[in-house]
Design an enzyme around this catalytic site. Structure first.
Site, PDB file in Angstrom:
ATOM      1  CB  CYS A  70      -0.851  -0.052   1.177  1.00 41.33           C
ATOM      2  SG  CYS A  70      -2.276  -1.180   0.900  1.00 41.33           S
ATOM      3  CE  LYS A 108      -4.637   2.850  -0.605  1.00 39.62           C
ATOM      4  NZ  LYS A 108      -5.510   3.094   0.642  1.00 39.62           N
ATOM      5  CB  THR A 120     -16.897  10.103   3.084  1.00 36.24           C
ATOM      6  OG1 THR A 120     -17.340   8.643   3.077  1.00 36.24           O
ATOM      7  CG2 THR A 120     -18.128  10.909   3.533  1.00 36.24           C
ATOM      8  CG  ASP A 173     -16.492   4.434   3.648  1.00 41.80           C
ATOM      9  OD1 ASP A 173     -15.789   3.507   4.394  1.00 41.80           O
ATOM     10  OD2 ASP A 173     -17.530   4.888   4.202  1.00 41.80           O
ATOM     11  CG  ASP A 174     -12.466   1.313   4.383  1.00 46.80           C
ATOM     12  OD1 ASP A 174     -11.399   1.877   4.107  1.00 46.80           O
ATOM     13  OD2 ASP A 174     -13.144   1.399   5.249  1.00 46.80           O
ATOM     14  CG  ASP A 234     -10.952  -2.022   1.019  1.00 48.30           C
ATOM     15  OD1 ASP A 234     -10.232  -1.600   2.188  1.00 48.30           O
ATOM     16  OD2 ASP A 234     -10.273  -1.780   0.080  1.00 48.30           O
ATOM     17  N   GLY A 293     -11.083 -13.047 -13.730  1.00 48.69           N
ATOM     18  CA  GLY A 293     -10.242 -11.871 -13.654  1.00 48.69           C
ATOM     19  C   GLY A 293      -9.566 -11.488 -14.986  1.00 48.69           C
ATOM     20  CG  HIS A 294      -7.787  -8.233 -17.569  1.00 48.99           C
ATOM     21  ND1 HIS A 294      -8.275  -8.529 -18.814  1.00 48.99           N
ATOM     22  CD2 HIS A 294      -7.125  -7.244 -17.735  1.00 48.99           C
ATOM     23  CE1 HIS A 294      -7.534  -7.935 -19.732  1.00 48.99           C
ATOM     24  NE2 HIS A 294      -6.925  -7.053 -19.228  1.00 48.99           N
ATOM     25  CG  ASP A 310      -9.272  -1.358   5.450  1.00 47.80           C
ATOM     26  OD1 ASP A 310      -9.582  -0.205   4.897  1.00 47.80           O
ATOM     27  OD2 ASP A 310      -8.782  -2.296   4.690  1.00 47.80           O
TER      28      ASP A 310
END
Length: 357
Positions: free
Chosen positions: A22, A25, A53, A55-56, A96, A144-145, A232
């Site tokens: 993370c 980011k 906001t 949010d997750d 999340d 998925g991809h 989180d």
């Protein structure tokens, strides 16, 4: 420290990425600048949680009994072992769903790999690591991809379900609430030490244990009437995610730094300079809205802003609900869950205030 699971001719996974976990980011200030020019979209009445906001996850009401949680998360390697990398990325993505109070139902894999650099066996180990976490969460990877990428990238789209009345946003904290953190801080510091070969075997084991532990306490916490808000703690650090909570609720969040649990050894590592670049970028993005106590040490500021990959849940609850919140955490194996602060009325503007004791 675990030896990388790779063939002798392959590079270390972390050597292929400019940042790991993370910590990849986009910095919060840069992200705000990017998003401010995006056109407003019509918001359907069924969309219970969107981007307002930070949010997750998004939450879309299906009917009176069910709401769909949709989220995605992916990043570059934070460790060299491909199986551990897959486990960490999957645990982080599924978190999340739990942070919204929901239960995951399925996942889709997002895979970008330098196929001329990494062997199919190594890439397969990454995917198997992610699949092992999904099996633990009781969900399938239903698709998925994949793309050929310069840097190794792995993550999931995660979908979940929650009762509309039990959705827990990061914006619903109330003055008087206490804040409980489910996992210790310091993953970013440990990852910085690992990348420079300075994290010992015990430290690596603690890092993997923390980053691959699913935040399964979320749904049970959401059922407690005194729990008002959930989020989180991930890439923006405890300070950034606590500040998002403060801004969403238009309150002041006060963190007692002396009560915040830290992974063993990380303060010393931070003092030795093992700090991610994301920590400084985080502070640059939101530090103007954070007040620190006099003499707050540089290593403590680094840990306050330390990007947490697959970090812990941050719960805002009434004092009367505290014992039940801690009991849920302990039942799910979060032995170091701790009260780390409180929510106060905002006299001027929402902000984060850090105190020492």
């Amino acid at each position: 420290m675990n030896a990388p699971d790779k063939t002798p001719t392959e590079p270390r996974l972390t050597s292929l990425s400019h940042g790991g976990g993370c910590g990849c980011k986009i910095a919060p200030g840069v992200l705000s600048e990017i998003l401010k020019g995006t056109a407003a979209m019509p918001i359907p009445k069924e969309l219970m949680v969107g981007i307002e906001t930070a949010d997750d996850a998004a939450v879309y009401k299906l009917n009176d009994e069910q709401a769909l949680i949709a989220t995605t998360d992916f990043f570059m390697p934070i460790v060299d072992d491909p199986h551990d990398f897959g486990r960490i990325a999957a645990t982080n993505a599924i978190s999340d769903v739990y942070a919204m109070g929901g239960r995951p139902i399925l996942a889709l894999a997002l895979v970008g790999m330098p196929i001329n650099v990494l062997s199919t066996a190594t890439i397969g180990r990454v995917l198997e690591g992610g699949a092992s976490v999904c099996r633990e969460a009781g969900i399938p990877i239903a698709g998925g991809h994949t793309i050929d990428s310069v840097e190794a990238i792995y993550g999931l789209v995660a979908l979940g379900l929650v009762h509309p009345g039990r959705v827990k946003r990061n914006a619903d904290a109330k003055p008087g609430d206490l804040l409980v953190l489910g996992k210790p801080l310091g993953v970013g510091v440990m990852s910085a030490a690992l990348k420079k070969g300075e994290l010992d075997a015990a430290g690596y084991a603690r890092m993997i244990e923390s980053t691959t532990k699913l935040n399964t306490a979320g749904p049970d916490l959401a059922e407690l009437p005194g729990v008002h808000a959930l989020t989180d703690v991930t890439g923006f650090g405890l300070a950034g995610h606590a500040l998002e909570l403060a801004r969403g609720a238009r309150c002041i969040v006060q963190i007692d730094w002396s009560a915040v649990p830290l992974h063993d050894g990380v303060r010393a590592l931070a003092g030795q300079g093992f700090v991610t670049g994301a920590s400084g970028r985080n502070w640059g993005g939101y530090g103007a809205d954070v007040s620190l106590p006099p003499g707050f040490a540089a290593e403590d500021q680094a840990l306050l802003t330390d990007p947490q990959t697959s970090g812990g849940l941050l719960v805002s609850c009434t004092p009367a609900e505290l014992d039940n919140v801690l009991a849920v955490f302990h039942r799910h194996g979060f032995a170091r869950a701790a009260v780390v602060g409180r929510v106060l009325d905002a006299s001027d503007k929402p902000q984060l205030a850090v105190v020492q004791g």
